[in-house]
Design a protein around this motif. Structure first.
Motif, PDB file in Angstrom:
ATOM      1  N   ARG A  74      37.253  37.516  11.454  1.00 51.40           N
ATOM      2  CA  ARG A  74      37.029  38.950  11.309  1.00 51.40           C
ATOM      3  C   ARG A  74      35.556  39.150  10.979  1.00 51.40           C
ATOM      4  O   ARG A  74      35.002  38.443  10.132  1.00 51.40           O
ATOM      5  N   LEU A  75      34.932  40.093  11.662  1.00 53.76           N
ATOM      6  CA  LEU A  75      33.512  40.365  11.466  1.00 53.76           C
ATOM      7  C   LEU A  75      33.309  41.563  10.547  1.00 53.76           C
ATOM      8  O   LEU A  75      34.159  42.454  10.473  1.00 53.76           O
ATOM      9  N   SER A  76      32.167  41.607   9.907  1.00 51.05           N
ATOM     10  CA  SER A  76      31.803  42.746   9.062  1.00 51.05           C
ATOM     11  C   SER A  76      31.152  43.858   9.874  1.00 51.05           C
ATOM     12  O   SER A  76      31.051  44.992   9.414  1.00 51.05           O
ATOM     13  N   ASP A  77      30.718  43.531  11.088  1.00 50.92           N
ATOM     14  CA  ASP A  77      30.043  44.500  11.957  1.00 50.92           C
ATOM     15  C   ASP A  77      30.455  44.191  13.389  1.00 50.92           C
ATOM     16  O   ASP A  77      30.304  43.053  13.842  1.00 50.92           O
ATOM     17  N   THR A  78      30.976  45.173  14.089  1.00 53.42           N
ATOM     18  CA  THR A  78      31.404  44.938  15.477  1.00 53.42           C
ATOM     19  C   THR A  78      30.622  45.786  16.470  1.00 53.42           C
ATOM     20  O   THR A  78      31.069  46.005  17.590  1.00 53.42           O
ATOM     21  N   GLU A  84      26.727  40.334  20.001  1.00 52.85           N
ATOM     22  CA  GLU A  84      25.848  39.461  20.779  1.00 52.85           C
ATOM     23  C   GLU A  84      25.301  38.328  19.917  1.00 52.85           C
ATOM     24  O   GLU A  84      25.234  37.181  20.366  1.00 52.85           O
ATOM     25  N   ARG A  85      24.922  38.624  18.678  1.00 55.03           N
ATOM     26  CA  ARG A  85      24.433  37.570  17.775  1.00 55.03           C
ATOM     27  C   ARG A  85      25.540  36.568  17.472  1.00 55.03           C
ATOM     28  O   ARG A  85      25.319  35.365  17.475  1.00 55.03           O
ATOM     29  N   PHE A  86      26.746  37.090  17.199  1.00 50.06           N
ATOM     30  CA  PHE A  86      27.876  36.198  16.920  1.00 50.06           C
ATOM     31  C   PHE A  86      28.164  35.320  18.136  1.00 50.06           C
ATOM     32  O   PHE A  86      28.312  34.101  18.003  1.00 50.06           O
ATOM     33  N   ASN A  87      28.233  35.925  19.310  1.00 48.52           N
ATOM     34  CA  ASN A  87      28.531  35.171  20.534  1.00 48.52           C
ATOM     35  C   ASN A  87      27.524  34.049  20.758  1.00 48.52           C
ATOM     36  O   ASN A  87      27.905  32.915  21.080  1.00 48.52           O
ATOM     37  N   ALA A  88      26.257  34.335  20.616  1.00 51.12           N
ATOM     38  CA  ALA A  88      25.220  33.317  20.819  1.00 51.12           C
ATOM     39  C   ALA A  88      25.361  32.190  19.801  1.00 51.12           C
ATOM     40  O   ALA A  88      25.240  31.010  20.149  1.00 51.12           O
ATOM     41  N   ALA A  89      25.641  32.543  18.564  1.00 51.15           N
ATOM     42  CA  ALA A  89      25.756  31.527  17.516  1.00 51.15           C
ATOM     43  C   ALA A  89      26.981  30.642  17.708  1.00 51.15           C
ATOM     44  O   ALA A  89      26.911  29.420  17.534  1.00 51.15           O
ATOM     45  N   LEU A 131      28.246  31.733  10.546  1.00 44.98           N
ATOM     46  CA  LEU A 131      28.104  32.603  11.715  1.00 44.98           C
ATOM     47  C   LEU A 131      27.684  34.007  11.283  1.00 44.98           C
ATOM     48  O   LEU A 131      28.132  34.496  10.238  1.00 44.98           O
ATOM     49  N   PRO A 132      26.839  34.664  12.065  1.00 43.10           N
ATOM     50  CA  PRO A 132      26.374  35.997  11.683  1.00 43.10           C
ATOM     51  C   PRO A 132      27.511  37.021  11.657  1.00 43.10           C
ATOM     52  O   PRO A 132      28.400  36.977  12.495  1.00 43.10           O
TER      53      PRO A 132
END
Length: 154
Positions: A74-78, A84-89, A131-132
């Motif tokens: 679960r992300l804090s920002d979607t 894009e930052r999460f995907n790259a990381a 992960l970001p």
């Protein structure tokens, strides 16, 4: 695209999925054509993007990667920049075998392959937890692979 998949092209794709190293002469024999038309059809299937490449499929078990864990993220920002930052990381983590954005109660599902639980804990601590925009994770350890296959139905 569907019209390009006549019975012969479907058979060619099925044979290539089963064995991408099949000699063109053997493939031609199996589909009932000569070598030249089969080679032409393969080139057309590649140009159409139906065949995107050829690769060796390694056995994770023979490599000692017997531990599979699925991680709900679960992300804090979607918003798009965060995604894009999460995907790259996540793409940069070599132990991540698959990662999918999910519509539902969490944002991503990650499949991690490791040697054992100790190795997974290292991956979780050093990579996944950094992960970001990560808000929370839940890990589910696989006990047994019931179905694990490559796409074969054309």
């Amino acid at each position: 695209m569907e019209e390009a998949l006549d019975a012969t092209n479907r058979k060619i794709l099925q044979e290539l999925v089963a064995n991408a190293r099949i000699p063109i002469t053997e493939l031609a024999r199996k589909v009932g054509l000569s070598k030249t038309p089969v080679a032409l059809r393969i080139r057309q299937l590649e140009e159409m993007g139906l065949i995107t490449g050829y690769r060796a499929i390694l056995s994770p078990l023979k490599l000692g990667l017997t531990h599979v864990t699925y991680v709900e993220v679960r992300l804090s920002d979607t918003r798009q920049p965060a995604l894009e930052r999460f995907n790259a990381a996540v793409r940069a983590i070599p132990e991540v075998e698959e990662c999918y954005m999910i519509a539902g109660g969490f944002d991503y599902l990650i499949k991690v392959r490791s040697r054992d639980m100790t190795d997974y804990r290292r991956i979780l601590a050093q990579h996944i937890s950094t992960l970001p925009h990560l808000h929370a994770t839940n890990s589910y350890v696989s006990m047994e692979a019931v179905v694990e296959q490559n796409w074969t139905e054309i």
